[in-house]
Design an enzyme around this catalytic site. Structure first.
Site, PDB file in Angstrom:
ATOM      1  N   THR A  31       0.828  -1.212   0.000  1.00 34.56           N
ATOM      2  CA  THR A  31       0.000   0.000   0.000  1.00 34.56           C
ATOM      3  C   THR A  31       0.861   1.261   0.000  1.00 34.56           C
ATOM      4  O   THR A  31       0.451   2.295  -0.536  1.00 34.56           O
ATOM      5  CB  THR A  31      -0.970   0.026   1.197  1.00 34.56           C
ATOM      6  OG1 THR A  31      -0.226  -0.021   2.418  1.00 34.56           O
ATOM      7  CG2 THR A  31      -1.947  -1.148   1.135  1.00 34.56           C
ATOM      8  N   ASP A 258       0.910  -2.855  -7.641  1.00 37.52           N
ATOM      9  CA  ASP A 258       0.737  -1.648  -6.829  1.00 37.52           C
ATOM     10  C   ASP A 258       0.776  -0.404  -7.715  1.00 37.52           C
ATOM     11  O   ASP A 258       0.003   0.543  -7.525  1.00 37.52           O
ATOM     12  CB  ASP A 258       1.838  -1.549  -5.774  1.00 37.52           C
ATOM     13  CG  ASP A 258       1.964  -2.799  -4.935  1.00 37.52           C
ATOM     14  OD1 ASP A 258       0.949  -3.486  -4.725  1.00 37.52           O
ATOM     15  OD2 ASP A 258       3.090  -3.096  -4.485  1.00 37.52           O
TER      16      ASP A 258
END
Length: 305
Positions: A31, A258
């Site tokens: 993240t 990501d």
């Protein structure tokens, strides 16, 4: 009006093999990687990017905070635990650019997110971004508090963006992981999973099947990544295949998903439709896999700050 985004998870020390006995130090985490690329792809007056985690008070934690601030990522919600140290992982990459990881993170302070003493205030954010790795960090009680937080955020009109980044080694069982991911999908407004993860957890036979299941759960915005095959995205009326961009060479696939998520989210926040956003996600991922490490140095994708 500025859109406020909060990414939730863990940023670790990244040690990447540059030779059999030589390592390069960086900072990364799924993240966090998305937060970095989202900040690089947007203007601060348009999108404010903050990060929520827990760190220690050692020099490596200070290095992580400095790296975030250098990328223009807000750190006001990051709690520092006295005497604690961040998690660490090592990366080896084979000749095809595929990577393998070794983790040392059992005592990471990020594992105390949403524990009894940690109640971060996430009101005021327009988007909350997390992954299944965020979920696997937490104790069962902390996951319940996180789901309560997400439910309250949804009730306020906040978007919840979720990537079911499934890593079996981080879960006590597949059943626990499946239930945690399922419950989070039920609170999600933008889904950005990888097909192989959904296949492993839910038995989906194709990206289209995964997309249909998530639509049936009630997720309005779905894009299912499928590596070099591209992705399948809900265009508002039907599932659409958006092919990946051709690349001359793949150096390191670390953070490809990501980076895609950051490109997709940046485009959606700017008003682009899902198909255009999927193309933007592919473009960012193509840049990232041409470089070593999760966070790349490339003049075409410079740090915000």
């Amino acid at each position: 009006m500025t859109t406020r985004v909060l990414a939730v998870g863990e940023c670790m020390i990244e040690l990447t093999h540059t030779g059999s006995r030589t390592l390069s130090l960086g900072y990364a985490g799924d993240t966090f990687n998305t937060a970095v690329y989202l900040a690089r792809l947007t203007r601060p007056e348009d999108v404010e990017v903050d990060y929520l985690t827990r760190l220690g008070d050692d020099e490596y934690s200070a290095g992580i905070l400095a790296a975030m601030r250098a990328e223009g990522i807000g750190t006001a919600l990051i709690d520092q635990v006295p005497g604690a140290h961040p998690g660490l992982y090592l990366v080896r990459t084979d000749e095809r650019g595929e990577r393998s990881f070794t983790y040392y993170r059992s005592e990471s302070p990020a594992r105390r997110l949403f524990d009894g003493e940690h109640t971060p205030d996430v009101t005021g954010y327009d988007v909350l971004y997390l992954s299944a790795i965020t979920l696997q960090l937490l104790t069962p009680a902390a996951r319940e508090r996180l789901w309560d937080t997400l439910s309250a955020a949804r009730a306020r009109g906040t978007h919840v963006v979720f990537d079911s980044n499934y890593r079996p080694a981080g879960w006590p069982s597949e059943d626990v992981a499946r239930d945690a991911v399922r419950r989070t999908w039920e609170l999600t407004t933008i889904a950005a999973p990888t097909f192989s993860d959904e296949h492993a957890l839910f038995g989906d036979t194709s990206p289209e099947a995964a997309l249909a299941r998530l639509r049936d759960v009630g997720v309005p915005d779905v894009v299912v990544k499928d590596g070099g095959n591209g992705c399948v995205v809900w265009d508002g009326t039907a599932a659409r295949l958006v092919p990946a961009l051709p690349v001359e060479s793949t150096m390191d696939t670390t953070a490809a998903g990501d980076a895609f998520n950051a490109g997709y989210l940046a485009a959606r926040l700017s008003g682009q439709d899902p198909v255009e956003a999927a193309g933007a996600g592919h473009a960012v991922a193509a840049k990232v896999i041409a470089h070593p490490g999760a966070i790349i140095t490339d003049p075409s994708l410079p740090p915000r700050a």
